[in-house]
Design a protein around this motif. Structure first.
Motif, mmCIF file in Angstrom:
data_model
loop_
_atom_site.group_PDB
_atom_site.id
_atom_site.type_symbol
_atom_site.label_atom_id
_atom_site.label_comp_id
_atom_site.label_asym_id
_atom_site.label_seq_id
_atom_site.Cartn_x
_atom_site.Cartn_y
_atom_site.Cartn_z
ATOM 1 N N ILE A 63 0.854 -1.181 0.000
ATOM 2 C CA ILE A 63 0.000 0.000 0.000
ATOM 3 C C ILE A 63 0.892 1.233 0.000
ATOM 4 N N GLY A 64 0.713 2.086 -1.004
ATOM 5 C CA GLY A 64 1.504 3.309 -1.128
ATOM 6 C C GLY A 64 0.646 4.534 -0.900
ATOM 7 N N ILE A 65 1.250 5.542 -0.271
ATOM 8 C CA ILE A 65 0.530 6.777 0.074
ATOM 9 C C ILE A 65 1.391 7.978 -0.267
ATOM 10 N N ASP A 66 0.747 9.018 -0.781
ATOM 11 C CA ASP A 66 1.366 10.329 -0.970
ATOM 12 C C ASP A 66 0.406 11.388 -0.443
ATOM 13 N N VAL A 67 0.955 12.467 0.077
ATOM 14 C CA VAL A 67 0.128 13.595 0.506
ATOM 15 C C VAL A 67 -0.167 14.455 -0.711
ATOM 16 N N VAL A 68 -1.436 14.771 -0.913
ATOM 17 C CA VAL A 68 -1.854 15.666 -1.986
ATOM 18 C C VAL A 68 -1.877 17.096 -1.455
ATOM 19 N N LYS A 69 -2.413 17.270 -0.233
ATOM 20 C CA LYS A 69 -2.588 18.618 0.305
ATOM 21 C C LYS A 69 -2.811 18.572 1.812
ATOM 22 N N PHE A 70 -2.271 19.566 2.487
ATOM 23 C CA PHE A 70 -2.578 19.785 3.898
ATOM 24 C C PHE A 70 -3.675 20.838 3.961
ATOM 25 N N GLY A 71 -4.822 20.477 4.501
ATOM 26 C CA GLY A 71 -5.894 21.442 4.732
ATOM 27 C C GLY A 71 -5.772 21.989 6.140
ATOM 28 N N ASN A 72 -6.724 22.817 6.536
ATOM 29 C CA ASN A 72 -6.722 23.389 7.880
ATOM 30 C C ASN A 72 -6.991 22.326 8.949
ATOM 31 N N THR A 73 -7.994 21.495 8.707
ATOM 32 C CA THR A 73 -8.354 20.432 9.651
ATOM 33 C C THR A 73 -8.172 19.045 9.038
ATOM 34 N N SER A 74 -7.680 19.001 7.812
ATOM 35 C CA SER A 74 -7.643 17.725 7.097
ATOM 36 C C SER A 74 -6.304 17.481 6.426
ATOM 37 N N LEU A 75 -6.189 16.271 5.950
ATOM 38 C CA LEU A 75 -5.045 15.842 5.156
ATOM 39 C C LEU A 75 -5.646 15.098 3.967
ATOM 40 N N ILE A 76 -5.269 15.489 2.760
ATOM 41 C CA ILE A 76 -5.769 14.821 1.564
ATOM 42 C C ILE A 76 -4.644 13.945 1.026
ATOM 43 N N LEU A 77 -4.960 12.671 0.853
ATOM 44 C CA LEU A 77 -3.966 11.668 0.462
ATOM 45 C C LEU A 77 -4.369 10.979 -0.828
ATOM 46 N N LYS A 78 -3.374 10.490 -1.554
ATOM 47 C CA LYS A 78 -3.657 9.589 -2.673
ATOM 48 C C LYS A 78 -3.021 8.254 -2.345
ATOM 49 N N CYS A 79 -3.552 7.222 -2.967
ATOM 50 C CA CYS A 79 -3.134 5.873 -2.604
ATOM 51 C C CYS A 79 -3.066 4.995 -3.845
ATOM 52 N N ALA A 80 -2.126 4.079 -3.812
ATOM 53 C CA ALA A 80 -2.049 3.032 -4.836
ATOM 54 C C ALA A 80 -1.669 1.742 -4.129
ATOM 55 N N VAL A 81 -2.185 0.653 -4.631
ATOM 56 C CA VAL A 81 -1.814 -0.662 -4.113
ATOM 57 C C VAL A 81 -1.277 -1.448 -5.293
ATOM 58 N N ARG A 82 -0.130 -2.085 -5.084
ATOM 59 C CA ARG A 82 0.466 -2.869 -6.157
ATOM 60 C C ARG A 82 0.748 -4.286 -5.677
ATOM 61 N N ASN A 83 0.767 -5.189 -6.623
ATOM 62 C CA ASN A 83 1.090 -6.585 -6.378
ATOM 63 C C ASN A 83 2.612 -6.705 -6.452
ATOM 64 N N MET A 84 3.247 -7.066 -5.353
ATOM 65 C CA MET A 84 4.706 -7.161 -5.339
ATOM 66 C C MET A 84 5.222 -8.285 -6.238
ATOM 67 N N MET A 85 4.399 -9.278 -6.485
ATOM 68 C CA MET A 85 4.835 -10.412 -7.277
ATOM 69 C C MET A 85 4.860 -10.053 -8.771
ATOM 70 N N THR A 86 3.828 -9.351 -9.242
ATOM 71 C CA THR A 86 3.718 -9.027 -10.670
ATOM 72 C C THR A 86 4.090 -7.573 -10.961
ATOM 73 N N ALA A 108 -8.272 22.249 13.850
ATOM 74 C CA ALA A 108 -7.087 22.652 13.088
ATOM 75 C C ALA A 108 -5.873 21.897 13.617
ATOM 76 N N HIS A 109 -5.006 21.468 12.703
ATOM 77 C CA HIS A 109 -3.835 20.685 13.117
ATOM 78 C C HIS A 109 -2.530 21.465 13.026
ATOM 79 N N GLY A 110 -2.486 22.543 12.264
ATOM 80 C CA GLY A 110 -1.289 23.373 12.197
ATOM 81 C C GLY A 110 -0.132 22.803 11.390
ATOM 82 N N LYS A 111 -0.329 21.710 10.700
ATOM 83 C CA LYS A 111 0.748 21.083 9.914
ATOM 84 C C LYS A 111 0.699 21.599 8.474
ATOM 85 N N THR A 112 1.866 21.728 7.858
ATOM 86 C CA THR A 112 1.927 22.212 6.480
ATOM 87 C C THR A 112 2.789 21.339 5.572
ATOM 88 N N GLN A 113 3.499 20.375 6.146
ATOM 89 C CA GLN A 113 4.344 19.504 5.340
ATOM 90 C C GLN A 113 4.530 18.172 6.033
#
Length: 127
Positions: A68-91, A114-119
């Motif tokens: 399972i792979g994750i990247d941050v798309v954006k830090f919001g004021n109260t949220s975190l927007i993430l993207k995700c991909a899942v890959r088969n390690m065998m193929t 609010a979480h105060g995070k930006t990166q």
């Protein structure tokens, strides 16, 4: 994209077609996104608010190992927007992609906070 977690596809994870059940995979993804958000925001009170289109591209079979792979798309004021991909390690095939998942930071009363995070922060840098 950073791949964080590996899961081994076992008999109890299969659908009647003998492939990985989509609902099981989505549960694994939701848990991983929550854990990632908890670590980033340093708060155990987070919830999944939104998931964009879920695109199944291939499958996995019993005995396969998926990542399972994750990247941050954006830090919001109260949220975190993430993207995700899942890959088969065998193929090395991508199994699923989700372009946007919104995870919301909550206070003790379950209200957005609010979480105060930006990166992205790495735990090793906090120590």
């Amino acid at each position: 994209m950073r791949f964080h977690t590996r899961k081994w596809v076992k008999p109890e994870d299969l659908n009647p077609n003998g492939t990985l059940f989509g609902g099981k995979l989505l549960a694994w993804i939701d848990e991983e996104l929550a854990l990632y958000t908890i670590i980033q925001l340093e708060n155990t009170r987070v919830v999944t608010k939104y998931m964009s289109e879920i695109d199944f591209k291939s499958s996995a079979r019993q005995g396969d190992i998926v990542e399972i792979g994750i990247d941050v798309v954006k830090f919001g004021n109260t949220s975190l927007i993430l993207k995700c991909a899942v890959r088969n390690m065998m193929t090395r095939e991508i199994i699923i992609t989700i372009d946007k998942t919104t995870m919301v930071n909550l206070d003790e009363e379950g209200k957005p906070k609010a979480h105060g995070k930006t990166q992205i922060e790495f735990v090793k840098d906090r120590l």
